[in-house]
Scaffold this active site. Structure first.
Site, PDB file in Angstrom:
ATOM      1  N   ALA A 156       0.952  -1.330   0.089  1.00 51.02           N
ATOM      2  CA  ALA A 156      -0.011   0.095  -0.117  1.00 51.02           C
ATOM      3  C   ALA A 156       0.954   1.383  -0.003  1.00 51.02           C
ATOM      4  CB  ALA A 156      -0.939  -0.016   1.242  1.00 51.02           C
ATOM      5  N   CYS A 157       0.383   2.373  -0.714  1.00 48.11           N
ATOM      6  CA  CYS A 157       0.838   3.607  -0.590  1.00 48.11           C
ATOM      7  C   CYS A 157      -0.043   4.634  -0.666  1.00 48.11           C
ATOM      8  CB  CYS A 157       1.817   3.820  -1.849  1.00 48.11           C
ATOM      9  SG  CYS A 157       1.255   3.914  -3.628  1.00 48.11           S
ATOM     10  N   GLY A 158       0.264   5.610  -0.608  1.00 48.60           N
ATOM     11  CA  GLY A 158      -0.665   6.819  -0.246  1.00 48.60           C
ATOM     12  C   GLY A 158      -1.758   6.988  -1.602  1.00 48.60           C
TER      13      GLY A 158
ATOM     14  N   VAL B 218      -3.710   3.433   0.496  1.00 50.21           N
ATOM     15  CA  VAL B 218      -3.927   3.268   1.833  1.00 50.21           C
ATOM     16  C   VAL B 218      -5.375   2.837   2.071  1.00 50.21           C
ATOM     17  CG1 VAL B 218      -3.482   4.075   4.290  1.00 50.21           C
ATOM     18  CG2 VAL B 218      -1.701   3.722   2.647  1.00 50.21           C
TER      19      VAL B 218
END
Length: 97
Positions: A7-9, A40
């Site tokens: 996950a990332c922003g 995220v």
């Protein structure tokens, strides 16, 4: 087979990079995985359905509920460091089996 989410922003670039790096390390370690990548906000809702979550160290707090339910949450300081990723996989996944 382990179910893993990266996950990332925004769910675009960073999570795809993490996915490629962790895929390489799991393969090197001989561990069969299924890897998904997302933002995220999406990953927070899905995390409890996965065995392991990878994200930046700054985003790790978003997964407190999943961690409380047994999902391993791994925060990375350097998303590009295969050495850090391998070390954290060994510490948090391999040694926990």
């Amino acid at each position: 087979m382990l179910k893993v989410i990266a996950a990332c922003g925004s769910g675009m670039g960073s999570s795809q990079i993490i996915k490629m790096k962790i895929e390489k390390i799991f393969k090197k370690l001989g561990i069969s995985v299924q890897i998904h990548h997302s933002s995220v906000s999406e990953a927070k809702n899905l995390a409890s359905n996965y065995d392991v979550v990878f994200c930046s160290e700054a985003l790790k707090g978003n997964f407190a509920n999943a961690a409380a339910n047994g999902t391993i949450v791994i925060g990375l300081k350097n998303l590009l460091s295969e050495q850090e990723i391998e070390q954290k996989i060994i510490e948090n996944v391999v040694n926990k089996k």
